[in-house]
Write an enzyme that holds these catalytic residues in place. Structure first.
Site, mmCIF file in Angstrom:
data_model
loop_
_atom_site.group_PDB
_atom_site.id
_atom_site.type_symbol
_atom_site.label_atom_id
_atom_site.label_comp_id
_atom_site.label_asym_id
_atom_site.label_seq_id
_atom_site.Cartn_x
_atom_site.Cartn_y
_atom_site.Cartn_z
ATOM 1 N N ASP A 23 0.861 -1.182 0.000
ATOM 2 C CA ASP A 23 0.000 0.000 0.000
ATOM 3 C C ASP A 23 0.898 1.232 0.000
ATOM 4 O OD1 ASP A 23 -2.171 1.653 0.134
ATOM 5 O OD2 ASP A 23 -2.890 0.963 2.072
ATOM 6 N N ALA A 24 0.605 2.212 0.828
ATOM 7 C CA ALA A 24 1.394 3.436 0.879
ATOM 8 C C ALA A 24 2.463 3.328 1.961
ATOM 9 C CB ALA A 24 0.501 4.642 1.161
ATOM 10 N N GLY A 76 4.692 4.245 5.051
ATOM 11 C CA GLY A 76 4.282 4.892 6.291
ATOM 12 C C GLY A 76 3.286 4.068 7.073
ATOM 13 N N CYS A 105 0.048 4.031 10.661
ATOM 14 C CA CYS A 105 0.338 5.209 11.474
ATOM 15 C C CYS A 105 0.296 6.485 10.644
ATOM 16 C CB CYS A 105 1.704 5.057 12.148
ATOM 17 S SG CYS A 105 2.206 6.493 13.104
ATOM 18 N N HIS A 164 11.540 29.428 32.228
ATOM 19 C CA HIS A 164 10.304 29.960 32.801
ATOM 20 C C HIS A 164 9.710 31.011 31.873
ATOM 21 C CE1 HIS A 164 7.478 31.351 35.856
ATOM 22 N NE2 HIS A 164 7.840 32.594 35.567
#
Length: 469
Positions: free
Chosen positions: A38-39, A41, A44, A445
């Site tokens: 598929d693609a 990556g 996820c 801070h």
């Protein structure tokens, strides 16, 4: 069938575990071929983590604009969901192309198709055009990932029955949605759509949401769900789903007495967990069989019962997390290359991108008490954080769990940017840092990260901005 030249390492699956394995192995000057049907990556990048977080971020913008009157901001928000989806898809496409470029730049050979073992040193690749080829290899890495669990009567091919992928690929917002499952995926998506104005009804067979987290961690999320108007129904098992002219009717049975309830909505989203994909590669041909939970058992380096075949990521067991799979891939590549394998048993953070976010790493207080002679805790409430106050989000806290010699064994964060804050605690756990050293780190801070230093100081009874216990 054509025959392809041998490759040193064949990686099957191009998700976070697979492509990381391939790139790291190539960086070790090994000959690597990555097969993806598929693609690149994986789930996820294309159907899970990335698209969901994109839409969560967009939903947060809309929700904050509507609910920031205390900051002097009042707004009527117009949501163009189609444009939002296009923006999400553009992000996914850019990242997908980036993974492809990284693989090629590192010398990884890419093959599109479905791989299945022929024997212990070869696979056949079925192409989308019906053609096939054979690849022989020295080592193989199985990284085929996981798929959503499908409930009987709620099959994903049915109209208006969605898995997470289907929910993230909607081209228009439903007016109402029944969500079956109050785990972290179910709650992330429920809160996302609730913030976009969708009427949400959640059905959960257990007696609470996200049982992987302790009650004090999920309490702020439960409060937020109530504020969003989400209807939460616990102790109810989804049993039937019937189509209507307007959408679906979901029938549930109460666990205690079997009473039946019906919920109508435009669609139903099934989010009851994921199961490993181990039935696509003809594993039996090389003598590999999944365990009772469907996973491939491995040693600490990812090696299966077949010495030259490794498994990484969701297919190799819990935790089924993208970042855990990526680290497993790096370890497997290092082991195959004969390099100094990275240390195993590292602290692995877990995050729920709910409102507020929840993040944990290492041991809880209860778990620490089972292994340590003495256990102490340091906490800092977000309501005492100047930076949290300036964001308008003050729910939650930072907690550090410490063992002998005040060494940090784990931590829990609930609140804004918990997903970012947990990494410092993970480092402390990995390095065995005591709280006196962590308290001495100068945090800028005003930032949320100051909360970690204050929690460390609280464990030492020397916190400045919260009362010491």
């Amino acid at each position: 069938m054509s025959e392809r030249l041998d490759t040193g390492i064949l990686v099957v699956g191009g998700g976070p575990a697979g492509y990381v394995t391939a790139i790291r192995a190539a960086q070790y000057d090994l000959d690597v071929t990555l097969v993806e049907m598929d693609a690149l990556g994986g789930t996820c990048l294309n159907r899970g983590c990335i698209p969901s977080k994109a839409l969560i971020s967009a939903a947060d913008v809309a929700h904050d604009a509507r609910t920031s009157s205390q900051m002097g901001i009042s707004a009527e928000v117009d949501i163009n969901f189609q444009r939002m989806v296009e923006w999400k898809d553009d992000i996914v496409g850019r990242m997908n192309r980036s993974v492809e470029k990284l693989c090629k730049a590192n010398g990884v050979s890419l093959v599109e198709g479905h791989a299945a073992f022929e024997d212990e040193h070869s696979v056949s690749i079925e192409k989308s055009d019906g053609q096939s080829e054979r690849i022989t290899f020295e080592y193989a890495v199985v990284a085929t990932g996981s798929r959503p669990i499908e409930l009987p009567g709620f099959e994903f091919h049915r109209s208006n029955v969605l898995d997470a992928k289907g929910a993230l690929e909607l081209d228009e917002l439903p007016a109402s949605l029944v969500v079956v499952g109050a785990g972290y995926i179910g709650m992330e998506l429920s809160m996302l759509f609730a913030k976009l104005g969708v009427e949400i009804t959640v059905v959960e067979a257990l007696d609470s949401m996200m049982p992987a987290f302790s009650p004090d961690l999920i309490a702020p999320v439960a409060s937020a769900a109530s504020e969003l108007g989400m209807e939460m129904n616990y102790g109810e098992l989804a049993s039937e789903c019937h189509p209507t002219d307007q959408g679906v009717v979901v029938t549930t049975e109460e666990a205690d007495d079997g009473d039946r309830q019906e919920y109508e909505a435009d669609a139903v989203l099934i989010a009851v967990g994921r199961t490993p994909v181990t039935n696509t590669m003809a594993l039996g041909r090389i003598g590999l069989e999944p365990d009772d939970d469907g996973f491939l058992r491995t040693d600490e380096y990812g090696r299966t019962a077949v010495d030259h075949v490794f498994a990484v990521g969701d297919v190799a067991g819990e935790p089924m997390l993208a970042h855990a799979g990526s680290m497993e891939g790096e370890i497997a590549a290092s082991e195959i290359a004969g390099r100094n394998t990275p240390a195993v048993n590292r602290a692995i953070p877990a995050v729920a991108f709910t409102s507020p976010e929840i993040a944990t790493v290492g041991l809880s207080e209860a778990e620490a008490k089972e292994t340590q002679h003495s256990v102490s805790v340091g906490e800092f409430p977000m309501r005492a954080s100047g930076r949290a106050l300036t964001t308008g989000h003050t729910e939650g806290f930072v907690r550090l769990v410490c063992g002998d010699s005040n060494v940090v064994l784990g931590g829990q964060v609930v609140g804004p940017e918990a997903s970012e804050l947990i990494s410092e605690i993970a480092l402390a756990v990995d390095e065995g840092l005591p709280t006196d050293e962590l308290a001495e780190v100068i945090h800028p801070h005003p930032t949320l990260s100051e909360s970690i230093g204050e929690a460390a100081a609280n464990e030492q009874d020397i916190a400045i901005h919260t009362l010491n216990r």
